[in-house]
Design an enzyme around this catalytic site. Structure first.
Site, PDB file in Angstrom:
ATOM      1  N   LYS A 189       7.896   1.659   1.241  1.00 46.06           N
ATOM      2  CA  LYS A 189       8.623   1.733  -0.032  1.00 46.06           C
ATOM      3  C   LYS A 189       8.740   3.167  -0.548  1.00 46.06           C
ATOM      4  O   LYS A 189       9.817   3.601  -0.955  1.00 46.06           O
ATOM      5  CB  LYS A 189       7.924   0.869  -1.088  1.00 46.06           C
ATOM      6  CG  LYS A 189       7.968  -0.613  -0.831  1.00 46.06           C
ATOM      7  CD  LYS A 189       7.377  -1.397  -1.993  1.00 46.06           C
ATOM      8  CE  LYS A 189       5.876  -1.221  -2.150  1.00 46.06           C
ATOM      9  NZ  LYS A 189       5.100  -1.801  -1.029  1.00 46.06           N
ATOM     10  N   THR A 190       7.619   3.875  -0.554  1.00 48.68           N
ATOM     11  CA  THR A 190       7.623   5.223  -1.120  1.00 48.68           C
ATOM     12  C   THR A 190       8.546   6.140  -0.329  1.00 48.68           C
ATOM     13  O   THR A 190       9.339   6.905  -0.901  1.00 48.68           O
ATOM     14  CB  THR A 190       6.194   5.797  -1.148  1.00 48.68           C
ATOM     15  OG1 THR A 190       5.392   5.003  -2.019  1.00 48.68           O
ATOM     16  CG2 THR A 190       6.184   7.233  -1.641  1.00 48.68           C
ATOM     17  N   GLU A 231      10.701   2.082  -6.724  1.00 47.06           N
ATOM     18  CA  GLU A 231       9.879   1.207  -5.899  1.00 47.06           C
ATOM     19  C   GLU A 231       9.708  -0.125  -6.611  1.00 47.06           C
ATOM     20  O   GLU A 231       9.554  -0.175  -7.827  1.00 47.06           O
ATOM     21  CB  GLU A 231       8.500   1.823  -5.653  1.00 47.06           C
ATOM     22  CG  GLU A 231       8.483   2.893  -4.603  1.00 47.06           C
ATOM     23  CD  GLU A 231       7.076   3.237  -4.170  1.00 47.06           C
ATOM     24  OE1 GLU A 231       6.250   2.316  -4.020  1.00 47.06           O
ATOM     25  OE2 GLU A 231       6.810   4.433  -3.982  1.00 47.06           O
TER      26      GLU A 231
END
Length: 463
Positions: A120-121, A164
């Protein structure tokens, strides 16, 4: 300037220095809110927030909560007995979960929400950097710093907001994105999910939050993601765009060619081939870039422009971040803490190691995760030439009887891995210095404070 939600014009953040909390605090401060908060210890992130006018207290105490605070913002990690939370209850000050605060900040924008068990990051960062490079000035909230402390968030003048979407506590159910990305779906966060069925149900709820006429970008390669795609098939008002190396992917990856610590990626998009460079190593990062490409195109950004702009992404702190080199040894920091992430990062680094060895300092994160996935973590560490395994970093959890790093060490040793238990974190630098040779790569790996060991290892290697 975007309006500040009235309930958040004077917010107080408990744990303001955390990755998720600090980003929301930064955006609110940039919008003109009178931001305050507390954290257990001082940090560069806290100092960056002070530079934006925020008041940051050290330690947690009821008197830190200002009398005129409009709300108290918390994450799921804040315990019920926190004194500032108790003070808020006594004074009748509303308590807002960070996911509700972030959802409010996204109102009026065109949100892209990035979800998945891993990546995600990185994917959020790729979108933030590439869209910024194109002059679109997006707002964004990321779970890690891009280059300097406090760079995990930005209040932009453009209409796009990239964030996110955290599944760990189901907080991603609060968002209503125009475009949602799902990178993968696996069982994790065992304190909150008892089975894969619960995981699927949670992701289905997230997909159901996509705005009518919006797009879901989802992996065509990952088994869990493919199963989810089957489960949500036929939903009205939702366009699904799959991506990956699978032959049936809508955005199909033809080639991922590694070149040291970069990759060249060729995809077929709308019937045309497109080749671009990803400036970080590894197949999984290349696929993250393809997900970012598909999401940007879904918002109307020209594919060729975005493909070129993606090259400007050079990494995010703690995601295979080079900390330095000494004595011919490179030290790299990795946030990987789930077996899939550990394997992916080790495979990526292996491609850039040349003739050198890959040495790992691994710190398990959470007792519950180690209890459920310790054997798999040990299996993943067999990809390293040698590993040092530290005690479990507890984070928000209390110990579980019988759950120790031995679960990982025994699993790795049973498969012939060179693995060393080390209970004294202060001895890591000397241990690694005794193991490393010129040409080796050392990875400090885990989601806890193992990241602090990189400078110590470099200093010891230089001596």
């Amino acid at each position: 300037m975007a309006a500040i939600p009235s309930a958040m014009d004077r917010p107080h953040f408990i744990g303001i220095g955390g990755a998720g909390m600090s980003g929301i605090a930064k955006i609110l401060a940039m919008r003109g809110a009178q931001v305050a908060g507390s954290d257990a210890k001082d940090s560069a992130t806290a100092e960056a927030l002070r530079g934006l006018g925020a008041t940051v207290h050290l330690g947690h105490a009821g008197e830190h909560l200002a009398a005129d605070a409009s709300c108290v913002v918390v994450s799921s990690a804040i315990r019920a007995d926190n004194p500032e939370l108790a003070a808020a209850a006594e004074r009748g000050i509303p308590v807002v979960h960070r996911s509700d605060a972030l959802a409010a900040l996204m109102d009026g924008s065109r949100p892209i929400a990035v979800a998945g068990t891993h990546g995600k990051t990185t994917t959020t960062s790729m979108l933030a950097v590439s869209l910024s490079t194109l002059g679109l000035d997006p707002s964004y909230a990321i779970g890690g710093d891009l280059d300097v402390p406090g760079s995990n968030a930005h209040h932009g003048g453009g209409e796009i907001f990239v964030a996110e979407a955290d599944e760990s506590d189901r907080s991603f159910h609060k968002y209503a994105p125009e475009v949602a990305i799902i990178l993968n779906v696996e069982l994790d966060h065992h304190a909150n999910y008892a089975s894969m069925d619960e995981i699927y149900e949670s992701f289905e709820t997230f997909v159901g939050r996509v705005r009518t006429g919006g797009t879901l970008v989802v992996s065509a390669d990952h088994d869990g993601a493919r199963e989810l795609t089957k489960r949500i098939a036929g939903r009205d008002g939702l366009r699904v765009a799959t991506y990956g190396e699978a032959a049936d992917a809508d955005v199909r990856v033809l080639r991922i060619a590694p070149h040291g610590l970069t990759s060249e990626v060729t995809v077929v998009l709308d019937g045309e081939e497109l080749t671009f460079t990803v400036s970080v190593p590894g197949r999984h990062y290349a696929l993250n870039a393809v997900a970012a490409l598909a999401a940007g195109v879904a918002l109307g950004v020209p594919a060729s422009d975005l493909a070129q702009a993606l090259r400007s992404y050079t990494g995010v702190k703690r995601r295979l971040q080079l900390k330095g080199a000494a004595g011919g040894v490179q030290v790299i920091d990795s946030y990987a803490h789930h077996p899939t992430e550990i394997s992916a990062d080790l495979e990526a680094i292996r491609g850039g190691a040349g003739e050198g060895r890959v040495l790992v300092v691994f710190q398990p994160h959470l007792f519950s995760r180690t209890q459920e996935l310790g054997v798999e973590m040990g299996e993943a560490l067999t990809l390293a030439d040698a590993s040092v395994v530290l005690d479990i970093y507890p984070a928000r959890e209390d110990p579980i009887p019988g759950v120790t790093s031995a679960l990982i060490i025994d699993a790795a040793a049973a498969r012939g891995a060179d693995v060393t238990p080390l209970h004294d974190k202060g001895a890591v630098a000397d241990t690694i210095a005794g193991m490393a040779r010129p040409g080796d790569l050392v990875l400090t790996m885990g989601a806890g404070d193992v990241t602090d060991l990189g400078p110590e290892i470099l200093a010891r290697l230089e001596s």
